[in-house]
Structures are given as C-alpha cells and as structure tokens.
Design an enzyme around this catalytic site. Structure first.
Site, mmCIF file in Angstrom:
data_model
loop_
_atom_site.group_PDB
_atom_site.id
_atom_site.type_symbol
_atom_site.label_atom_id
_atom_site.label_comp_id
_atom_site.label_asym_id
_atom_site.label_seq_id
_atom_site.Cartn_x
_atom_site.Cartn_y
_atom_site.Cartn_z
ATOM 1 N N ARG A 1 40.061 36.167 48.704
ATOM 2 C CA ARG A 1 40.882 37.017 47.833
ATOM 3 C C ARG A 1 40.444 38.478 47.933
ATOM 4 O O ARG A 1 41.265 39.391 47.942
ATOM 5 C CB ARG A 1 40.798 36.498 46.395
ATOM 6 C CG ARG A 1 41.523 35.151 46.246
ATOM 7 C CD ARG A 1 41.375 34.571 44.867
ATOM 8 N NE ARG A 1 41.838 35.458 43.834
ATOM 9 C CZ ARG A 1 41.453 35.404 42.555
ATOM 10 N NH1 ARG A 1 40.586 34.478 42.166
ATOM 11 N NH2 ARG A 1 41.926 36.241 41.678
ATOM 12 N N VAL B 1 41.770 41.384 38.797
ATOM 13 C CA VAL B 1 40.426 41.641 39.321
ATOM 14 C C VAL B 1 40.501 42.467 40.603
ATOM 15 O O VAL B 1 39.496 42.663 41.266
ATOM 16 C CB VAL B 1 39.658 40.311 39.531
ATOM 17 C CG1 VAL B 1 39.410 39.621 38.191
ATOM 18 C CG2 VAL B 1 40.424 39.362 40.469
ATOM 19 N N HIS C 1 39.227 40.969 32.842
ATOM 20 C CA HIS C 1 38.672 39.773 33.485
ATOM 21 C C HIS C 1 37.742 40.100 34.646
ATOM 22 O O HIS C 1 37.520 39.263 35.520
ATOM 23 C CB HIS C 1 39.817 38.841 33.932
ATOM 24 C CG HIS C 1 40.610 38.301 32.786
ATOM 25 N ND1 HIS C 1 41.896 37.827 32.893
ATOM 26 C CD2 HIS C 1 40.281 38.167 31.462
ATOM 27 C CE1 HIS C 1 42.336 37.429 31.706
ATOM 28 N NE2 HIS C 1 41.379 37.630 30.818
ATOM 29 N N CYS D 1 19.717 36.463 37.037
ATOM 30 C CA CYS D 1 19.126 37.626 36.354
ATOM 31 C C CYS D 1 20.138 38.720 36.058
ATOM 32 O O CYS D 1 19.813 39.705 35.393
ATOM 33 C CB CYS D 1 17.949 38.188 37.150
ATOM 34 S SG CYS D 1 18.439 39.101 38.631
ATOM 35 N N CYS E 1 19.957 36.372 45.466
ATOM 36 C CA CYS E 1 19.466 37.597 44.833
ATOM 37 C C CYS E 1 18.105 37.983 45.433
ATOM 38 O O CYS E 1 17.205 37.143 45.515
ATOM 39 C CB CYS E 1 19.332 37.337 43.336
ATOM 40 S SG CYS E 1 18.570 38.686 42.438
ATOM 41 N N THR F 1 52.727 39.559 33.485
ATOM 42 C CA THR F 1 51.794 38.528 32.997
ATOM 43 C C THR F 1 52.570 37.395 32.342
ATOM 44 O O THR F 1 53.592 37.636 31.686
ATOM 45 C CB THR F 1 50.740 39.106 32.014
ATOM 46 O OG1 THR F 1 49.943 38.020 31.511
ATOM 47 C CG2 THR F 1 51.357 39.854 30.845
ATOM 48 N N ASN G 1 59.144 41.895 33.865
ATOM 49 C CA ASN G 1 58.762 40.609 34.471
ATOM 50 C C ASN G 1 60.044 39.889 34.890
ATOM 51 O O ASN G 1 60.972 39.780 34.073
ATOM 52 C CB ASN G 1 58.008 39.771 33.416
ATOM 53 C CG ASN G 1 57.320 38.549 34.002
ATOM 54 O OD1 ASN G 1 57.848 37.910 34.911
ATOM 55 N ND2 ASN G 1 56.158 38.221 33.475
ATOM 56 N N PRO G 2 60.142 39.413 36.140
ATOM 57 C CA PRO G 2 61.348 38.680 36.541
ATOM 58 C C PRO G 2 61.562 37.422 35.685
ATOM 59 O O PRO G 2 62.686 36.953 35.534
ATOM 60 C CB PRO G 2 61.107 38.300 38.001
ATOM 61 C CG PRO G 2 59.838 38.930 38.412
ATOM 62 C CD PRO G 2 59.162 39.542 37.219
ATOM 63 N N GLN G 3 60.448 36.862 35.168
ATOM 64 C CA GLN G 3 60.543 35.692 34.282
ATOM 65 C C GLN G 3 59.676 35.963 33.055
ATOM 66 O O GLN G 3 58.526 35.522 32.996
ATOM 67 C CB GLN G 3 60.054 34.438 35.003
ATOM 68 C CG GLN G 3 60.964 34.014 36.121
ATOM 69 C CD GLN G 3 60.356 32.861 36.887
ATOM 70 O OE1 GLN G 3 59.370 33.019 37.599
ATOM 71 N NE2 GLN G 3 60.946 31.693 36.736
#
Ligand code: BJW
Ligand code: ZN
Length: 258
Positions: A77, A109, A125, A136, A158, A199, A223-225
């Site tokens: 992603r 994100v 988010h 840590c 890490c 959303t 929004n289309p829906q």
C-alpha cells in the site's frame, strides 16, 4: 447508482453555498483518494491479499498471527501511494485551505492531501510513513518499498531493542492519538461549513465527529454512495469532480480569489 458525473453543481447546493463561511472543515475518508487509484477500504481491490478482508488485516490480532503478511500488505500500500498522484479533489482542498484557512481532517493513512497542497492535516488513523517499534515506540525511517510485490515481507527490527517495526497506523481496538482526536473535535465544534468526503461513516470515533458540528453549521457530503451522516446536502458525485466545483462556487460567492 445515481452518480452525478456532469460538471454542474445542483442548484440547491449552490444556494446552500451562497452564505459566507468563515471556518470550513473537510473530513475525508478512503473515497477521497479513490480517484488517485488507491483502493477504498470496503470496496477496493486488495491485490495479492484478495482473499483477506482489509478489516481483518487492520487488527492487532492479524499482526500477532502473521507479521510478514500484515507488513507485506502495508508495504504494498505504501508503494501504491508513492506511485499515485493527488487528484483534482486533493488539489481543490489545498487551494480551499490557502484561500479560506480550511482545516483538513482525514481518516486516510496516505499523504495525498499534503501533496495536494494542504498543511497541518490531522491524520486520525495515522500514516503509512510513520512506522515505529512495536516494543519501545522508537520512530523508524522506512527505505524504499520492495520493488517486487511480495505477499509476505518480514518487518525490520528495532536497532534499540530488537522489537519488530510496525506500521504507524491505528488498528481496530486501538486508541486514536487523543491530541489529534481532541483537535479534530474542537475544529469541527467551531466550524460553519463541514465537508464530509468519501467515507462510509461506519468506523468510530471518526464517524461520530460530524455530531460535534454546531447547530446552524452547514454539512455537505460528497460521495457517489452517501453514508448515514446527517447532512444538509448529499451530493452523489466523486471527490475529483465535486471538490473543484465546490471551490469555484465558494470563491465566486465569497470573493475568495486572493
Ligand atoms: C468515493 C469515491 C470517490 C468511493 N469520491 N467518494 C462505537 C460503536 C461501535 C463500534 C465502536 C465504537 N467505538 C469504537 C468502536 C470499535 C471500532 C469501530 O468503529 N468499529 C466499527 C467498524 C463498528 N473502532 C475502533 O476500534 C477505533 N478505536 C477505538 O475506538 O478505540 C477505543 C475503543 C476500542 C474498542 C471498543 C470501543 C472503544 C479504531 C478505528 C481504527 C480504524 N482503522 C482503519 C485502518 C487504518 C489503517 C489502514 O488504513 O490500514 O482505518 S479501518 C479503516 O476504516 C481505515 C479507514 O480510515 C476507516 C474508515 O473507512 P473509510 O475511509 O470510510 O473507507 P470505506 O472504504 O469504508 O468507504 C469509502 C467511501 O468512499 C464509500 O462510502 C464510497 O462510496 C466512497 N467513494 N469512491 C468520493 N471517487
Ligand atoms: Zn524498539
């Protein structure tokens, strides 16, 4: 689907936008970046991970079960986002901010709002680009994502405590950063125009944020829906078509061109 793909703004919406607005807030979700080729969470293609539901992969349980699967998905992603470009909707929001001081709050994100010109974006988010140690909490600078898509990629370790590096995102069951959430609530509580873009409004606490808008604020959904949010107008169009038109309408009505 009654998607308005024409390049015109409905008359009723133009009327609603003819007021003068001083404090505009945008609240965006995955559909904001769909026009940039980034799959949405609940209806997009999940590539090599097609047999998994994104809502199952975005969990601490999936991470505990199979870190390489989850890390591989996030690296894929990140690569998709890095190769994508902000769409005209992101650019219109950047311009809306430049001209009207608009606040941008996103559940996404990706970094496409920033690359579309917006600053100070509140990422409810988290971010694909803010990995940290799972043990840590030390921040970790990521290199280039793998050039070949692989389903399983072991996360780096890490350098301080040998813990696993995890994506810097908020999974189901995890708390949002309280400072970011408070800030988002405050901005919405002070807005006079709230634009809810792309959303499904099913994930809390983000889905409840529009409830903080004061009485008298105008709430418009693009929004289309459209989802279940209570709004003054649900515009069934895409972010890339609707937002540039909306920017134009606000500039004409408010003399926003500076
Ligand atoms: C277009 C378009 C175009 C298409 N133009 N539009 C209260 C009630 C019930 C449950 C809860 C509650 N409070 C908390 C919960 C539990 C849970 C929750 O909400 N569950 C629900 C699913 C029921 N919430 C949490 O766990 C949150 N943590 C929390 O509250 O901690 C305290 C607590 C814990 C447990 C119990 C109680 C309290 C954390 C939520 C974290 C969400 N994380 C994810 C993953 C982030 C990392 C990643 O990306 O991998 O965030 S899940 C996923 O959903 C992602 C998204 O940001 C988020 C929202 O999705 P979004 O953006 O709406 O996308 P889609 O795909 O759903 O919709 C896209 C829309 O675009 C569609 O409407 C299309 O029509 C539209 N569209 N093309 C414009 N071109
Ligand atoms: Zn560590």
């Amino acid at each position: 689907m009654n998607t308005n793909t024409s390049q015109e703004m409905p008359v009723r919406l133009s009327e609603l936008l003819s007021r003068r607005f001083e404090r505009i807030v945008v609240l965006s979700g995955a559909g904001m970046s769909a026009d940039s080729g980034i799959p949405t969470f609940r209806s997009g293609s999940n590539g090599l991970w097609h047999e998994f539901n994104p809502s199952d992969l975005a969990t601490p349980e999936a991470w505990e079960d199979d870190k390489a699967l989850v890390w591989g998905w996030y690296e894929w992603r990140r690569g998709l986002v890095m190769a994508a470009r902000p769409n005209p909707g992101h650019v219109a929001i950047g311009e809306l901010q430049r001209l009207h001081g608009t606040s941008v709050i996103t559940q996404n994100v990706d970094d496409l709002h920033e690359r579309g010109g917006a600053t100070g974006v509140l990422h409810l988010h988290g971010s694909l680009f803010a990995a940290r140690c799972d043990t840590c909490g030390a921040p970790h600078v990521l290199g280039d994502p793998p050039s070949e898509i692989q389903r399983q990629v072991m996360p780096p370790r890490c350098p301080y405590c040998d813990g696993y590096i995890r994506p810097g995102v908020v999974w189901f069951g995890e708390d949002l950063d309280p400072e970011v959430l408070d800030n988002a609530r405050e901005r919405i509580a002070a807005c006079d125009l709230l634009l809810i873009v792309g959303t499904s409004s099913v994930v809390y606490p983000a889905a409840g944020l529009s409830g903080y808008a004061p009485n008298g604020a105008t709430i418009i959904e693009i929004n289309p829906q459209p989802g279940p949010s209570l709004t003054d107008y649900q515009w069934q169009t895409t972010a890339a078509i609707g937002l540039p038109l909306l920017l134009d309408a606000l500039n004409h009505d408010q003399g926003g061109e500076k």
